[in-house]
Design an enzyme around this catalytic site. Structure first.
Site, PDB file in Angstrom:
ATOM      1  N   GLY A  32    -143.415 -19.208   4.488  1.00  0.00           N
ATOM      2  CA  GLY A  32    -143.587 -18.864   3.325  1.00  0.00           C
ATOM      3  C   GLY A  32    -144.404 -19.436   2.291  1.00  0.00           C
ATOM      4  O   GLY A  32    -144.933 -20.516   2.593  1.00  0.00           O
TER       5      GLY A  32
ATOM      6  N   TYR B  39    -139.908 -23.142  12.804  1.00  0.00           N
ATOM      7  CA  TYR B  39    -141.216 -22.150  12.411  1.00  0.00           C
ATOM      8  C   TYR B  39    -141.487 -21.705  13.917  1.00  0.00           C
ATOM      9  O   TYR B  39    -141.744 -22.510  14.860  1.00  0.00           O
ATOM     10  CB  TYR B  39    -142.297 -22.653  11.785  1.00  0.00           C
TER      11      TYR B  39
ATOM     12  N   HIS C  62    -125.841 -22.232   8.628  1.00  0.00           N
ATOM     13  CA  HIS C  62    -125.519 -23.297   9.753  1.00  0.00           C
ATOM     14  C   HIS C  62    -126.541 -24.416   9.186  1.00  0.00           C
ATOM     15  O   HIS C  62    -127.572 -24.007   8.873  1.00  0.00           O
ATOM     16  CB  HIS C  62    -125.880 -22.608  11.113  1.00  0.00           C
TER      17      HIS C  62
ATOM     18  N   GLU D  44    -136.379 -12.501   4.039  1.00  0.00           N
ATOM     19  CA  GLU D  44    -135.896 -13.983   3.950  1.00  0.00           C
ATOM     20  C   GLU D  44    -134.370 -14.343   4.268  1.00  0.00           C
ATOM     21  O   GLU D  44    -133.701 -14.391   3.242  1.00  0.00           O
ATOM     22  CB  GLU D  44    -136.181 -14.706   2.618  1.00  0.00           C
TER      23      GLU D  44
ATOM     24  N   ASN E 224    -138.477 -16.987   7.152  1.00  0.00           N
ATOM     25  CA  ASN E 224    -139.137 -15.835   6.533  1.00  0.00           C
ATOM     26  C   ASN E 224    -139.778 -15.062   8.037  1.00  0.00           C
ATOM     27  O   ASN E 224    -140.196 -15.742   8.848  1.00  0.00           O
ATOM     28  CB  ASN E 224    -140.381 -16.092   5.790  1.00  0.00           C
TER      29      ASN E 224
ATOM     30  N   THR F  40    -134.826 -20.576   3.701  1.00  0.00           N
ATOM     31  CA  THR F  40    -134.889 -18.884   4.358  1.00  0.00           C
ATOM     32  C   THR F  40    -136.106 -18.825   5.387  1.00  0.00           C
ATOM     33  O   THR F  40    -137.224 -19.184   5.243  1.00  0.00           O
ATOM     34  CB  THR F  40    -135.144 -18.150   3.138  1.00  0.00           C
TER      35      THR F  40
ATOM     36  N   PHE G 184    -133.395 -13.154 -12.975  1.00  0.00           N
ATOM     37  CA  PHE G 184    -132.514 -14.079 -13.368  1.00  0.00           C
ATOM     38  C   PHE G 184    -132.965 -14.794 -14.544  1.00  0.00           C
ATOM     39  O   PHE G 184    -134.093 -15.313 -14.645  1.00  0.00           O
ATOM     40  CB  PHE G 184    -131.701 -15.134 -12.463  1.00  0.00           C
TER      41      PHE G 184
END
Ligand code: ADP
Ligand code: MG
Length: 147
Positions: A14, A90, A83, A78, A28, A26, A108
């Site tokens: 990402g 990747y 864990h 995402e 992706n 995250t 936000f």
């Protein structure tokens, strides 16, 4: 309760913002080939189970959308796997069983408030996934069927 839905594919690169800016990595997935599924489900934060081909099955909380705070022009998928991993993964096959919806995507006023909300989402996902209604999907064969 609604049926779970399923998305899988190799983990792609990402913008590198998850871990570096937010402290929230995250994994992706490409949105290609998932257009109809994505159009059926609103942007926002979901939770469910993530299967990583060589590693196991983990709880996950996931954003699907445009990340308004970062003004992305493309929708992204995402998931944050709940864990601690010792390395990146990747290219590994990632399978998601998405079982619940937490909230719509909103903007936000600050990075701090975004991060605080994501941690609140994580706590909601952690608890919800312990409920029998959602925990039973941990055994869905789709999660490990790429092994
Ligand atoms: P990118 O923008 O390339 O997705 P991120 O900063 O979001 O970069 O970091 C995501 C990468 O970090 C994943 O692709 C994966 O290889 C690795 N990673 C390590 N731990 C996790 C985790 N708990 N959840 C998701 N990804 C993780
Ligand atoms: Mg990411």
């Amino acid at each position: 309760p609604t049926e779970p839905w399923y998305i899988g594919g190799p983990v792609i690169k990402g913008f590198g913002r998850g871990s570096k800016v937010l402290g929230i990595p995250t994994a992706n997935l490409s949105t290609k080939g998932h257009w109809s599924l994505l159009s059926e489900h609103p942007s926002g934060v979901y939770f469910g189970w993530a299967g990583l081909s060589t590693r196991g099955v983990y709880k996950m909380v996931m954003s699907i959308g445009w990340n308004p705070y970062f003004s992305n022009t493309e929708k992204t998928i995402e998931p944050w796997l709940l864990h601690e991993f010792n390395e990146d993964f990747y290219g590994e096959e990632l399978r998601l069983v998405i079982v619940g919806y937490i909230r719509p995507e909103v903007n936000f006023p600050s990075l701090e408030s975004l991060i605080a909300k994501i941690h609140e989402d994580r706590r909601i996902a952690e608890r919800a996934l312990d409920l029998p209604l959602y925990s039973k999907h941990k055994d869905d064969p789709y999660l490990i069927s790429s092994l």
